[in-house]
Motif scaffolding. Structure first.
Motif, PDB file in Angstrom:
ATOM      1  N   VAL A  29      -4.060  43.491  33.171  1.00  0.00           N
ATOM      2  CA  VAL A  29      -4.890  44.320  33.341  1.00  0.00           C
ATOM      3  C   VAL A  29      -5.112  44.383  35.027  1.00  0.00           C
ATOM      4  CG1 VAL A  29      -7.241  45.255  33.134  1.00  0.00           C
ATOM      5  CG2 VAL A  29      -5.762  44.634  31.178  1.00  0.00           C
ATOM      6  N   ASP A  30      -5.232  42.881  35.596  1.00  0.00           N
ATOM      7  CA  ASP A  30      -5.413  42.704  37.048  1.00  0.00           C
ATOM      8  C   ASP A  30      -4.473  43.276  37.845  1.00  0.00           C
ATOM      9  OD1 ASP A  30      -6.483  41.639  39.345  1.00  0.00           O
ATOM     10  OD2 ASP A  30      -5.811  39.529  38.897  1.00  0.00           O
ATOM     11  N   GLN A  31      -4.559  43.959  38.902  1.00  0.00           N
ATOM     12  CA  GLN A  31      -3.365  44.467  39.764  1.00  0.00           C
ATOM     13  C   GLN A  31      -3.467  43.789  40.945  1.00  0.00           C
ATOM     14  OE1 GLN A  31      -3.661  48.717  40.223  1.00  0.00           O
ATOM     15  NE2 GLN A  31      -3.962  49.147  37.717  1.00  0.00           N
ATOM     16  N   SER A  32      -4.364  42.902  41.087  1.00  0.00           N
ATOM     17  CA  SER A  32      -4.498  42.228  42.372  1.00  0.00           C
ATOM     18  C   SER A  32      -3.370  41.386  42.793  1.00  0.00           C
ATOM     19  CB  SER A  32      -5.753  41.762  42.399  1.00  0.00           C
ATOM     20  OG  SER A  32      -6.022  40.532  41.445  1.00  0.00           O
ATOM     21  N   GLY A  33      -2.445  40.935  41.772  1.00  0.00           N
ATOM     22  CA  GLY A  33      -1.473  39.837  42.054  1.00  0.00           C
ATOM     23  C   GLY A  33      -0.283  40.572  42.537  1.00  0.00           C
ATOM     24  N   ASP A  34       0.867  39.421  42.676  1.00  0.00           N
ATOM     25  CA  ASP A  34       1.895  40.118  43.395  1.00  0.00           C
ATOM     26  C   ASP A  34       3.056  40.066  42.673  1.00  0.00           C
ATOM     27  OD1 ASP A  34       2.085  37.393  43.464  1.00  0.00           O
ATOM     28  OD2 ASP A  34       2.898  37.087  45.384  1.00  0.00           O
ATOM     29  N   GLY A  35       2.836  39.412  41.219  1.00  0.00           N
ATOM     30  CA  GLY A  35       3.902  39.507  40.266  1.00  0.00           C
ATOM     31  C   GLY A  35       4.383  40.937  39.944  1.00  0.00           C
ATOM     32  N   ILE A  36       5.623  40.915  39.240  1.00  0.00           N
ATOM     33  CA  ILE A  36       6.212  42.442  38.858  1.00  0.00           C
ATOM     34  C   ILE A  36       5.166  43.178  38.319  1.00  0.00           C
ATOM     35  CG2 ILE A  36       7.495  41.859  36.795  1.00  0.00           C
ATOM     36  CD1 ILE A  36       8.631  44.035  39.822  1.00  0.00           C
ATOM     37  N   GLU A  37       4.548  42.586  37.003  1.00  0.00           N
ATOM     38  CA  GLU A  37       3.618  43.466  36.335  1.00  0.00           C
ATOM     39  C   GLU A  37       2.463  44.102  37.082  1.00  0.00           C
ATOM     40  OE1 GLU A  37       4.005  44.332  33.114  1.00  0.00           O
ATOM     41  OE2 GLU A  37       5.784  43.494  33.202  1.00  0.00           O
ATOM     42  N   SER A  38       2.042  43.218  37.945  1.00  0.00           N
ATOM     43  CA  SER A  38       0.865  43.937  39.007  1.00  0.00           C
ATOM     44  C   SER A  38       1.519  44.904  39.663  1.00  0.00           C
ATOM     45  CB  SER A  38       0.314  42.701  39.782  1.00  0.00           C
ATOM     46  OG  SER A  38      -0.330  42.030  39.123  1.00  0.00           O
ATOM     47  N   VAL A  39       2.684  44.991  40.194  1.00  0.00           N
ATOM     48  CA  VAL A  39       3.438  45.927  41.043  1.00  0.00           C
ATOM     49  C   VAL A  39       3.478  47.249  39.994  1.00  0.00           C
ATOM     50  CG1 VAL A  39       5.360  46.724  42.196  1.00  0.00           C
ATOM     51  CG2 VAL A  39       4.519  44.337  42.682  1.00  0.00           C
ATOM     52  N   ILE A  40       4.171  46.877  39.168  1.00  0.00           N
ATOM     53  CA  ILE A  40       4.302  48.232  38.194  1.00  0.00           C
ATOM     54  C   ILE A  40       2.981  48.749  37.730  1.00  0.00           C
ATOM     55  CG2 ILE A  40       4.749  48.560  35.947  1.00  0.00           C
ATOM     56  CD1 ILE A  40       7.131  46.366  35.747  1.00  0.00           C
ATOM     57  N   ASN A  41       1.773  48.006  37.350  1.00  0.00           N
ATOM     58  CA  ASN A  41       0.628  48.606  37.275  1.00  0.00           C
ATOM     59  C   ASN A  41       0.033  49.517  38.283  1.00  0.00           C
ATOM     60  OD1 ASN A  41       0.471  47.635  34.493  1.00  0.00           O
ATOM     61  ND2 ASN A  41      -0.788  45.668  35.384  1.00  0.00           N
ATOM     62  N   ARG A  42       0.313  48.743  39.739  1.00  0.00           N
ATOM     63  CA  ARG A  42      -0.239  49.755  40.762  1.00  0.00           C
ATOM     64  C   ARG A  42       0.772  51.076  41.107  1.00  0.00           C
ATOM     65  NH1 ARG A  42      -0.580  44.244  43.130  1.00  0.00           N
ATOM     66  NH2 ARG A  42       1.172  44.739  44.389  1.00  0.00           N
ATOM     67  N   VAL A  43       2.059  50.892  40.753  1.00  0.00           N
ATOM     68  CA  VAL A  43       2.605  52.150  40.921  1.00  0.00           C
ATOM     69  C   VAL A  43       2.399  52.963  40.148  1.00  0.00           C
ATOM     70  CG1 VAL A  43       5.100  52.876  40.561  1.00  0.00           C
ATOM     71  CG2 VAL A  43       4.676  50.884  41.943  1.00  0.00           C
ATOM     72  N   GLU A  44       2.232  52.649  38.677  1.00  0.00           N
ATOM     73  CA  GLU A  44       1.852  53.632  37.724  1.00  0.00           C
ATOM     74  C   GLU A  44       0.334  54.341  38.002  1.00  0.00           C
ATOM     75  OE1 GLU A  44       1.889  51.180  34.070  1.00  0.00           O
ATOM     76  OE2 GLU A  44       3.668  52.358  33.714  1.00  0.00           O
ATOM     77  N   GLY A  45      -0.484  53.467  38.546  1.00  0.00           N
ATOM     78  CA  GLY A  45      -1.775  54.022  39.064  1.00  0.00           C
ATOM     79  C   GLY A  45      -1.813  55.408  40.028  1.00  0.00           C
ATOM     80  N   TYR A  46      -0.819  54.918  41.094  1.00  0.00           N
ATOM     81  CA  TYR A  46      -0.502  55.854  42.212  1.00  0.00           C
ATOM     82  C   TYR A  46       0.273  56.977  41.590  1.00  0.00           C
ATOM     83  CZ  TYR A  46      -1.901  53.016  46.010  1.00  0.00           C
ATOM     84  OH  TYR A  46      -2.806  52.097  46.953  1.00  0.00           O
ATOM     85  N   LEU A  47       1.030  57.021  40.497  1.00  0.00           N
ATOM     86  CA  LEU A  47       1.737  58.255  39.895  1.00  0.00           C
ATOM     87  C   LEU A  47       0.828  58.825  39.240  1.00  0.00           C
ATOM     88  CD1 LEU A  47       5.254  56.359  38.920  1.00  0.00           C
ATOM     89  CD2 LEU A  47       4.948  57.880  40.754  1.00  0.00           C
ATOM     90  N   ALA A  48      -0.188  58.379  38.378  1.00  0.00           N
ATOM     91  CA  ALA A  48      -1.155  59.182  37.722  1.00  0.00           C
ATOM     92  C   ALA A  48      -1.893  59.672  38.675  1.00  0.00           C
ATOM     93  CB  ALA A  48      -1.913  57.883  36.967  1.00  0.00           C
ATOM     94  N   GLU A  49      -2.079  59.320  39.827  1.00  0.00           N
ATOM     95  CA  GLU A  49      -3.013  60.036  40.751  1.00  0.00           C
ATOM     96  C   GLU A  49      -2.376  61.081  41.654  1.00  0.00           C
ATOM     97  OE1 GLU A  49      -5.099  57.071  43.368  1.00  0.00           O
ATOM     98  OE2 GLU A  49      -5.899  56.025  41.576  1.00  0.00           O
ATOM     99  N   GLY A  50      -0.874  61.217  41.635  1.00  0.00           N
ATOM    100  CA  GLY A  50      -0.170  61.850  42.184  1.00  0.00           C
ATOM    101  C   GLY A  50       0.299  61.446  43.539  1.00  0.00           C
ATOM    102  N   LYS A  51       0.003  60.288  43.870  1.00  0.00           N
ATOM    103  CA  LYS A  51       0.296  59.665  45.251  1.00  0.00           C
ATOM    104  C   LYS A  51       1.768  59.009  45.057  1.00  0.00           C
ATOM    105  CE  LYS A  51      -4.648  58.748  46.119  1.00  0.00           C
ATOM    106  NZ  LYS A  51      -5.555  57.816  46.261  1.00  0.00           N
ATOM    107  N   LEU A  52       2.706  60.239  45.326  1.00  0.00           N
ATOM    108  CA  LEU A  52       3.945  59.458  45.392  1.00  0.00           C
ATOM    109  C   LEU A  52       4.488  58.493  46.376  1.00  0.00           C
ATOM    110  CD1 LEU A  52       5.681  62.843  44.032  1.00  0.00           C
ATOM    111  CD2 LEU A  52       4.678  60.919  42.676  1.00  0.00           C
ATOM    112  N   ALA A  53       3.802  58.933  47.564  1.00  0.00           N
ATOM    113  CA  ALA A  53       4.513  58.187  48.804  1.00  0.00           C
ATOM    114  C   ALA A  53       3.822  56.811  48.626  1.00  0.00           C
ATOM    115  CB  ALA A  53       3.919  58.928  50.084  1.00  0.00           C
TER     116      ALA A  53
END
Length: 112
Positions: free
Chosen positions: A39-63
């Motif tokens: 749930v925590d997106q503040s880390g630098d592990g791959i799960e945190s990266v995946i979560n942040r990417v999914e969040g941006y994709l859900a918002e339509g922020k592709l770049a």
């Protein structure tokens, strides 16, 4: 499109530097299936990266999604794997931006 990449990212993030042998790859494959979404997106592990990417994709922020993924996997074996995805997402972001610009221009000239 990103969903297909997530499993591969998890797999290669678990392989030690230098590649490891068949046992390392087998264990990484199994472990990647057992990963629990963080749930925590503040880390630098791959799960945190995946979560942040999914969040941006859900918002339509592709770049932004592409930038986060590229930075998150820099210097790892995953960096080679995400190259095509990054290129495709950035091309789509450029295309959407150009479309928005053309639509604005068309609206502006139609009002004259």
């Amino acid at each position: 499109m990103f969903d297909a990449l997530k499993g591969t990212l998890r797999h290669f993030s678990l392989i030690p530097p230098g590649g490891g042998g068949i046992l390392a790859h087998s264990l990484a494959h199994i472990a990647s299936w057992l990963k629990v979404k963080e749930v925590d997106q503040s880390g630098d592990g791959i799960e945190s990266v995946i979560n942040r990417v999914e969040g941006y994709l859900a918002e339509g922020k592709l770049a932004e999604a592409a930038a986060v993924l590229e930075e998150g996997v820099r210097g790892t074996q995953c960096a080679e794997i995400v190259g095509d995805w990054l290129r495709q997402v950035r091309n789509r972001a450029i295309t959407e931006q150009a479309l928005t610009l053309l639509q604005s221009y068309a609206m502006a000239i139609s009002l004259k």
